[in-house]
Design an enzyme around this catalytic site. Structure first.
Site, PDB file in Angstrom:
ATOM      1  N   HIS A  62       3.468  13.086  -7.920  1.00  0.00           N
ATOM      2  CA  HIS A  62       3.901  12.467  -6.674  1.00  0.00           C
ATOM      3  C   HIS A  62       4.948  13.312  -5.957  1.00  0.00           C
ATOM      4  O   HIS A  62       4.920  13.462  -4.741  1.00  0.00           O
ATOM      5  CB  HIS A  62       4.462  11.087  -7.008  1.00  0.00           C
ATOM      6  N   GLU A 107       1.630   8.111   4.667  1.00  0.00           N
ATOM      7  CA  GLU A 107       1.915   8.178   3.236  1.00  0.00           C
ATOM      8  C   GLU A 107       1.298   6.986   2.526  1.00  0.00           C
ATOM      9  O   GLU A 107       1.144   5.918   3.106  1.00  0.00           O
ATOM     10  CB  GLU A 107       3.429   8.202   3.025  1.00  0.00           C
ATOM     11  N   SER A 108       0.986   7.190   1.250  1.00  0.00           N
ATOM     12  CA  SER A 108       0.327   6.121   0.484  1.00  0.00           C
ATOM     13  C   SER A 108       1.341   5.280  -0.275  1.00  0.00           C
ATOM     14  O   SER A 108       2.409   5.766  -0.647  1.00  0.00           O
ATOM     15  CB  SER A 108      -0.635   6.746  -0.524  1.00  0.00           C
ATOM     16  N   HIS A 109       1.018   4.036  -0.498  1.00  0.00           N
ATOM     17  CA  HIS A 109       1.735   3.204  -1.459  1.00  0.00           C
ATOM     18  C   HIS A 109       0.711   2.375  -2.222  1.00  0.00           C
ATOM     19  O   HIS A 109       0.791   1.148  -2.291  1.00  0.00           O
ATOM     20  CB  HIS A 109       2.781   2.326  -0.756  1.00  0.00           C
ATOM     21  N   SER A 551      -2.403  11.417  -2.849  1.00  0.00           N
ATOM     22  CA  SER A 551      -2.343  10.343  -3.831  1.00  0.00           C
ATOM     23  C   SER A 551      -3.509  10.512  -4.792  1.00  0.00           C
ATOM     24  O   SER A 551      -4.657  10.214  -4.461  1.00  0.00           O
ATOM     25  CB  SER A 551      -2.429   8.988  -3.121  1.00  0.00           C
TER      26      SER A 551
END
Lengths: 753, 231
Positions: A62, A107-109, A551
């Site tokens: 990450h 951005e990824s979460h 990701s």
């Protein structure tokens, strides 16, 4: 702050109560044998537990991009109006004239949202906003690209509800309009949803604050929320596959406080105005560790931190916990020595805590103290991406599945055209997403001209100017599954086409590359191919990559997600008056179908309806034609005679035409398309580079002339007006029929109405 | 004419309000930070939307204890114009300047959508340029917009014609189908007895620019300007 002198020969020690450092315990933090040896080589000794923690988060996938950076470097990362390129700062920066620049990033979460959807999504929004305002840009818009499993699954419904509420509560409270994005439902995301958030901000380029530590002796100041034990090892958690056990790891998920973030936003922009800030970085993934070491590594400086000074919300936190905490809404900044008070004054006005917790040194080392003990002493550069962090080349192998999905099993083409059209309009992937976007405040700040659902991209006025930005996210995961390279190129093209369909010229792209486990060669092949395809399209369209996020490990016990390179894009319109949406607005205008003529069933909504998954070979994709098509659309819209434009995507021609009729449900407008005969493939099949455009009758010749000049096929297919969408004697759809399917399909699928 | 836009920590439609006064109407406008106590020289104050103090407690419940509120109440009691929208309306009910309370929407979801409103009175400083029964469409954007007032209090409010706006259909019908959030009697905005304090949940300030969704909300601001310039 009294600065404790540190003897350069002093060796770091274990903090009382810390576990003993062994290879086995390192493995539990995700550190490989090879990396463990490397850590000892760098330090010339065994690491302390605190140091091992620091390495484990900084070298996690990450934070380090260790398995992707070699591929990412092949993307076009400069050119055009780019002021700050990918990876240089928190977000890319693009010049838009008038002494203004736009900062944007996606951005990824994903993993936090899979476990704790509300907080996972909320903190995803918070994190991407910080990336943008840390630079000194005021966020003016948010977009969210979401992917879930089938909507009838109870767990999926729970995830959708939580993710949407999380995004809504965070963005609404911040007062930043959520203006666009996408939502898809697909079997492959059942166990691992994708939650990608994008933020767009505006700033004067001269006021940009850098994420860099400079000036020996300058104070390091902590501002914002207190540090707690939440989110420890979030970055590491994001770097493994999801499993049954993941559900018990809710402590890896951070908790968001949008009110605190709103104060932090205003304070940060006020700090940018003081000129007293030398460098600033938000504490996102890997928290205090990442922000401090990255700022030091960037300039080759060192940094000393005294953890006793860090504001904490829990008693007895160890150095390991304080350094690895991912508590939200915190910033770390380096101030010009002697001007600390200006920082404290701004913080006081916004009712925020600001504390000096360390200082900048010139020895290139990150040194951490607690209770008078030196607990970590690491060369900062060895922690950071682009410095000593590991970089791996992964094995690739063409995936087995690609052979079997090329052949499409037999299926029935639509025979009852009307029924097919209505069933497609009600499909959750095609139906209006109003149920979701009405939960987002899309109008706050009063600049949103083209609202969610009203155009191919959102159009947001740039405050204080007559210009506007078009913005969108896009990726058809079915196409990238069937052909990662071409599918990714088509995703870039579609995102750019969406922006072009509003009259804005694409400036650059940000991307969020959602893939499976990079250590599986067949998976990595799809990643490498997709990046190559993106690069080809970005070069052709002159849209450099301004940054983004990778990701990996989007896998659950049921398998990996489709390769999903989500493209976020921003375009510029010089005159906001001339931007358009997709809705037909008046009677008697000419309807043209322009662009490519190839369609196919492969990966189309109809085909997936029949088989439950995508099959087939994608139709040909001509990038040169795509570029000419987009130029044509932008030129025509800017000439002022285009009433609406709409890209043909899921569900093909009929879906696109229906959406243009009922985009404004209170003021629908009919459309009569003059086809004597047309195949069901041409009605419902899907293919790239196709756009419907509505032109004032007096300017039909102008459009045709422009099409000839741009060498783009353009076919007059009908006229606006009448009660609904008509295809001569073939079939017709009333407004009521279309609206019932289109506006209720999603909530019905989710069991809400 | 001088306008003030009151800002609490967490207020977020302050920019929208400021933009109407300063850019669209071209008037002298300033922000008032919630710790200020000096409201001298202002003709009218707007309390904009947002999430004061995060609204983690009841909306507006903490904001009403801000230092500026004492002065604002004095300002209102002197007969000058106070206009609260959304969170500003919630602050006005919490501080007792207006009756009622705002509960969670009956759908239990945030709603942002253009919604028609019926103007119930045209004899106020906020609506005297409206036509009788005018329907204006302006956005709602709230999670807690469900106006509630009990039995006798509600009757008193209705009897004194304290309701200035009701949610309605595009044709102006006031019924359950045209009620977006469950508000009692479809109430969208109320005015105090003296007629100088208005609170409403919908956002007329977001419909004042022909480029951005139309100008249905502008008439409220123009009414206030016309009234103030006469005074």
């Amino acid at each position: 702050m009294t600065r404790q002198a540190i003897d350069p020969n002093q060796k770091p020690v274990a903090y009382p109560g810390d576990p003993e450092v062994t290879l086995d315990i390192a493995a539990t933090l995700g550190v490989t044998d090879e990396e463990y040896t490397r850590i000892q080589d760098i330090l010339g000794r065994m690491p302390t537990w605190t140091e091992l923690g620091i390495f484990s988060v900084m070298w996690s996938e990450h934070a380090s991009y260790k398995n992707s950076i070699l591929e990412l470097k092949k993307l076009p990362r400069s050119g055009g109006r780019l002021l700050v390129g990918a990876g240089e700062e928190n977000a890319g920066l693009v010049d838009i004239g008038d002494n203004l620049a736009v900062a944007f990033k996606v951005e990824s979460h994903n993993h936090p949202s899979a476990v704790e959807p509300y907080q996972g999504a909320a903190t995803g929004v918070g994190g991407i906003l910080r990336d943008v305002f840390t630079m000194g840009a005021r966020p003016i818009a948010l977009l969210d690209s979401l992917r879930f499993g089938p909507p009838e699954d109870e767990r999926v419904r729970f995830l959708v509800d939580g993710v949407v509420r999380g995004i809504a509560d965070y963005g609404n409270c911040m007062g930043i309009p959520t203006v666009g994005g996408e939502i898809y439902f697909e079997e492959s995301y059942r166990g691992n949803p994708l939650v990608n958030a994008m933020a767009v901000g505006i700033m004067e380029p001269g006021k940009m604050m850098s994420a860099a530590a400079k000036g020996v002796g300058n104070p390091v100041i902590y501002i914002g929320s207190r540090t707690g034990r939440d989110g420890i090892h979030g970055a590491t958690f994001a770097s493994v596959e999801l499993s049954e056990e993941s559900q018990s790891r809710k402590s890896n998920v951070q908790v968001g406080d949008p009110f605190m973030e709103k104060l932090l936003l205003e304070a940060t922009l006020a700090l940018a105005d003081t000129g007293a800030v030398v460098g600033i970085q938000d504490m996102g993934a890997a928290g205090l560790t990442c922000s401090s070491s990255e700022m030091a590594a960037k300039t080759g400086m060192g940094i000393v931190l005294d953890l006793n000074k860090v504001p904490k919300r829990e008693q007895g936190m160890t150095p390991y916990e304080t350094l690895l905490s991912e508590s939200q809404e915190r910033m770390l900044l380096v101030a010009e020595k002697g001007r600390e008070q200006e920082i404290f004054d701004v913080a006081e006005h916004w009712e925020l805590q600001a504390v000096e917790i360390g200082y900048v040194t010139d020895d290139g080392r990150m040194k951490v103290m607690q209770d008078g003990l030196l607990v970590a002493d690491i060369p900062a550069n060895d922690l950071a991406l682009g410095g000593g962090a590991p970089v791996y080349e992964r094995d690739v192998e063409e995936p087995e599945y690609l052979k079997s999905v090329k052949t499409m099993p037999e299926f029935e083409e639509p025979t009852d055209l009307k029924e097919a059209a209505l069933s497609l309009l009600a499909r959750p992937n095609i139906a209006s997403k109003k149920h979701v976007f009405r939960q987002y405040d899309s109008m706050v700040r009063g600049n949103t001209k083209v609202l969610p659902g009203r155009g191919d991209a959102a159009v947001v006025r740039i405050p204080g100017t007559n210009k506007a930005l078009g913005m969108a996210t896009d990726c058809n995961g079915r196409f990238t599954y069937l052909n990662p390279r071409q599918g990714a190129a088509m995703a870039v093209a579609e995102a750019a086409r969406n922006v072009a369909c509003t009259g804005a010229e694409p400036l650059g792209v940000t991307n969020c590359l959602n893939f499976g486990n990079p250590y599986k060669p067949q998976m990595y092949w799809t990643f490498r191919e997709a990046v190559a395809g993106m690069g080809e399209a970005c070069r052709a369209l002159n849209t450099p990559v301004t940054g983004g996020n990778v990701s990996f490990y989007n896998e659950s016990p049921t398998g990996a997600v489709f390769p999903t390179p989500v493209i976020g894009i921003v375009g510029l319109a010089e005159e906001i008056e001339k931007t358009v949406g997709m809705g037909a607005t008046r009677e008697g205008d000419a309807v043209f179908l322009i662009g490519a003529d190839a369609t196919s069933w492969a990966g189309s909504e109809w085909q997936v309806m029949q088989h439950g998954q995508p099959y087939g070979e994608l139709p040909p994709f001509n990038l040169d034609l795509e570029v000419r098509l987009q130029q044509l659309i932008i030129t025509a819209i800017r000439a002022g005679y285009v009433q609406a434009a709409h890209d043909l995507a899921e569900g093909g021609l009929v879906t696109a035409a229906a959406e243009m009729c009922i985009a404004d449900p209170l003021n629908p407008q009919g459309m009569q398309l003059e086809f004597e005969e047309i195949s069901s493939l041409d009605l419902f099949g899907e293919g790239p580079s196709r756009v419907l455009i509505i032109v004032e009758p007096a300017h039909v010749d102008d459009l045709e002339e422009l099409a000839r000049k741009n060498d783009v096929p353009a076919e007059w297919i009908g006229t606006t007006g009448g009660k609904g969408l008509g295809f001569r004697t073939l079939f017709s759809l009333s407004f009521e029929e279309m609206s019932k399917a289109y506006y209720h399909g999603l909530s019905e699928a989710l069991g809400i109405e | 004419m001088k306008w003030g836009v009151l800002v609490f920590p967490g207020t977020n439609r302050d920019y929208d309000a400021y933009d109407v006064f300063a850019r669209i109407l071209g008037h002298d406008t300033r922000y008032i930070w919630h710790r200020e106590r000096d409201l001298d020289g202002l003709d009218a104050i707007m309390l904009p939307g947002g999430f004061s103090y995060g609204d983690y407690l009841r909306c507006g419940a903490i904001a009403r204890f801000s230092p500026v509120m004492e002065e604002l109440i004095r300002f209102a009691n002197s007969g000058r114009t106070v206009f609260g929208v959304c969170n500003g309306f919630q602050v006005l009910t919490e501080s007792g300047l207006l009756p009622g309370t705002l509960l969670r929407n009956r759908s239990l979801r945030f709603i942002n959508e253009d919604w028609p409103l019926r103007v119930e009175r045209t004899d106020t400083r906020f609506t005297h340029l409206c036509s009788e029964g005018q329907v204006m469409t302006v956005p709602i954007a709230h999670n807690e917009g469900n106006y509630f007032l009990g039995g006798d209090d509600l009757k008193r409010l209705e009897d004194r014609n304290g309701v200035l706006f009701r949610y309605c259909s595009p044709q102006g019908e006031v019924n359950d189908a045209s009620n977006p959030n469950g508000s009692v009697n479809n109430i969208a905005g109320v005015i105090n007895e003296a007629g100088n304090v208005l609170g409403m949940m919908p956002h007329p300030e977001n419909r004042t620019d022909p480029l951005i969704g139309g100008t249905d909300g502008l008439v409220l601001f123009e009414s206030m300007v016309a009234e103030l310039s006469q005074a």
